[in-house]
Design an enzyme around this catalytic site. Structure first.
Site, PDB file in Angstrom:
ATOM      1  N   SER A 226       8.331   1.121  -1.635  1.00 35.63           N
ATOM      2  CA  SER A 226       9.074  -0.131  -1.591  1.00 35.63           C
ATOM      3  C   SER A 226       9.555  -0.427  -0.163  1.00 35.63           C
ATOM      4  O   SER A 226       9.709   0.478   0.662  1.00 35.63           O
ATOM      5  CB  SER A 226      10.263  -0.051  -2.545  1.00 35.63           C
ATOM      6  OG  SER A 226      11.077   1.030  -2.166  1.00 35.63           O
ATOM      7  N   GLU A 247       3.626   1.229   4.498  1.00 40.07           N
ATOM      8  CA  GLU A 247       2.973   0.162   3.723  1.00 40.07           C
ATOM      9  C   GLU A 247       3.881  -0.126   2.541  1.00 40.07           C
ATOM     10  O   GLU A 247       4.175   0.768   1.746  1.00 40.07           O
ATOM     11  CB  GLU A 247       1.579   0.601   3.269  1.00 40.07           C
ATOM     12  CG  GLU A 247       0.568   0.698   4.411  1.00 40.07           C
ATOM     13  CD  GLU A 247       0.396  -0.596   5.211  1.00 40.07           C
ATOM     14  OE1 GLU A 247       0.599  -1.691   4.648  1.00 40.07           O
ATOM     15  OE2 GLU A 247       0.075  -0.509   6.412  1.00 40.07           O
ATOM     16  N   CYS A 281       0.637  -3.231  -5.282  1.00 37.58           N
ATOM     17  CA  CYS A 281       1.282  -3.935  -4.166  1.00 37.58           C
ATOM     18  C   CYS A 281       0.545  -5.230  -3.872  1.00 37.58           C
ATOM     19  O   CYS A 281       1.127  -6.173  -3.360  1.00 37.58           O
ATOM     20  CB  CYS A 281       1.309  -3.042  -2.931  1.00 37.58           C
ATOM     21  SG  CYS A 281      -0.299  -2.361  -2.560  1.00 37.58           S
TER      22      CYS A 281
END
Ligand code: NAD
Length: 478
Positions: A226, A247, A281
């Protein structure tokens, strides 16, 4: 199954606590138990990685590559078992999970092949009889911190390039992916990876993370998870001046223009939104639809969602299964409740199982909220998608870019000029025409812009840039 640590080539059971993992598809079943590590385990992993570094860094590249080929072969042989454990641990449908494991196999082969590829360039020198060239050298000990949503592919797309580049690794997987991590580490062990080159430490991120980032002599950290956690890791790494890569989250949009081919668009948008129960994601969380096609698109979405098979992760027909955990269920349901009060439903799936038997959430498409609404701005990470109408292409592009995130974006159109303009102007690291927002290939760079990433890239050749540093060498031979 039970989790274990693999430190310095030894399998151990840490004793800082236990967590029982329930099968997200059927919470009356236990999948296994994970054993939590404490500070001493992390420090021990740090020592083991440091000790193994010199020998591994000086192992010739083709020999490092051969070991990765062995890991790939073993993982391929054991793909069904690895996929099954992951499906039982975090609820990804088995068909998708097998695809993910095979992606891991391909990543291993891709980086194994780096063992015999060039790792530098010759650059003309301004003096006669001087050979000037670059070569990549390892960073040292690399901490790898991974999330639960791709429990096999993400760890491998970090570990494989780290190892081929000559680094040793301390791997801290997400708590809810620790059984899968233990199983994957076992494959590396069986392939003969020398002791201490890869060290697995299972436990809670907020307990182990601080020790790893502040007390262990790491030379780099690669994190996926996150945005909040990633920002903290970036700050800790910057304060030590070690290399880092984060990331993080996304709020990805698919833009559907009036001339879109719905036969291509609808399956791609729904796959982007609902495969893995929206827990990617790169999942499509916003769909921005030009007004001329809004009704036809909505109807096609309703028709397609009526056919969606939503059931146990082990059901080979499942399009999506449950979300991963009770916490994840609670978080996503808070957005579902928000949608029930603030938005209107466009389409909804139909569960083929009893909702209460697992962490199931009925996939949902809603409309009728403004662009600033939390449903449009916050990462939900679940099977929900919000539709926004757009007056024209320029309006759609502006809506697409109105987010702090910048991971992936897609446009659906038959107009190549608009498509190409979208690729130029959409603020995302991965931009696509007539393809879903998720599903990028392992041989291509992967990563986001804006708040989605530290602006570095993973996978493909880009990963080698992160896991190595360049030396510029000069030799006078006159
Ligand atoms: P998370 O941030 O909660 O956890 C990720 C990892 O960080 C876990 O291993 C966790 O234990 C660890 N961690 C937690 N607190 C820590 C701390 N203080 N210090 C060090 N480590 C710590 O994320 P998650 O819930 O596991 O994953 C979901 C998130 O991951 C979503 O936001 C999703 O968008 C993101 N994600 C991003 C990508 C990408 O490539 N951009 C890919 C997959 C998932």
């Amino acid at each position: 199954m039970e989790s274990r640590n693999w430190i310095g080539g030894e399998w151990t059971t840490p004793n800082a606590g236990q967590v029982v993992i329930k099968n997200p598809s059927n919470v009356s079943e236990e999948t296994g138990v994970i054993h939590l590590s404490d500070k001493a385990d992390v420090l021990q992993a740090g020592q083991a990685a440091k000790q193994a570094l010199g020998k591994w860094a000086s192992t010739i590249l083709p020999a490092r590559g051969e070991i990765l080929y062995k890991v790939a072969a073993l993982l391929e042989q054991q793909a069904d078992d690895v996929a099954r454990i992951a499906s039982l641990e975090m609820g990804k449908p088995i068909s998708e999970m097998k695809g993910e494991v095979m992606r891991g196999v391909n990543l291993l082969k891709y980086y194994a092949a780096e063992g015999v590829r060039a790792n530098g360039t010759v650059i003309p020198a301004s003096q006669d009889k001087v050979l000037q060239y670059t070569k990549r050298v390892p960073l040292g000990v690399v901490a790898i911190i991974t999330p639960w949503n791709f429990p096999v592919a993400i760890p491998i797309w970090k570990i494989a390039p780290a190892l081929i580049s000559g680094n040793t690794v301390i791997w801290k997987p997400a708590e809810v992916a620790s059984l899968t991590a233990t199983r994957v580490a076992q494959v590396f062990a069986d392939a003969g990876l020398p002791a201490g080159v890869l060290n697995l430490v299972v436990g809670k991120g907020r307990v182990l993370g601080d020790v790893l980032l502040k007390e262990v002599e790491i030379d780099a950290v690669s994190f996926t998870g996150s945005t909040g956690t990633g920002m903290g890791i970036a700050a800790a790494a910057a304060s030590r001046n070690i290399k880092y890569q984060t990331e993080m989250g996304g709020k990805n949009a698919a833009v559907v223009l009036n001339d879109a081919n719905l036969a291509i668009t609808v399956p791609a948008v729904l796959s982007g939104a609902f495969r893995s129960a929206g827990q990617k994601c790169t999942a499509t969380s916003r769909v921005i639809v030009e007004k001329g096609i809004y009704e036809a698109f909505s109807q096609a979405v309703r028709d397609e969602m009526a056919r969606m098979h939503i059931a146990s992760a082990l059901d080979p027909k499942s399009y999506l299964g449950p979300v991963a955990t009770a916490d994840q269920h609670e978080k996503v349901m808070s957005y579902v409740k928000m949608a029930q009060s603030d938005a209107q439903t466009i389409a909804q799936g139909q569960l083929q199982v009893e909702a209460a038997s697992g962490h199931y959430i009925t996939p949902l498409v809603v409309e009728g909220v403004s662009v600033d609404h939390p449903l449009v701005q916050e990462e939900i990470f679940g099977p929900m998608m919000t539709m926004l109408p757009a007056d024209n292409f320029d309006d759609a592009l502006a809506l697409c870019n109105k987010t702090v995130y910048g991971l992936s974006a897609a446009v659906f159109t038959g107009d190549i000029s608009k498509g190409m303009r979208f690729l130029d102007e959409a603020e995302a690291g991965m931009v696509r025409i007539n393809q879903e927002t998720a599903g990028v290939e392992y041989q291509a760079p992967f990563g986001g812009m804006k708040m989605s990433s530290s602006h570095s890239r993973e996978q493909g050749q880009a990963a080698l840039d992160f896991y190595s540093q360049t030396k510029t060498c000069a030799v006078y031979y006159g």
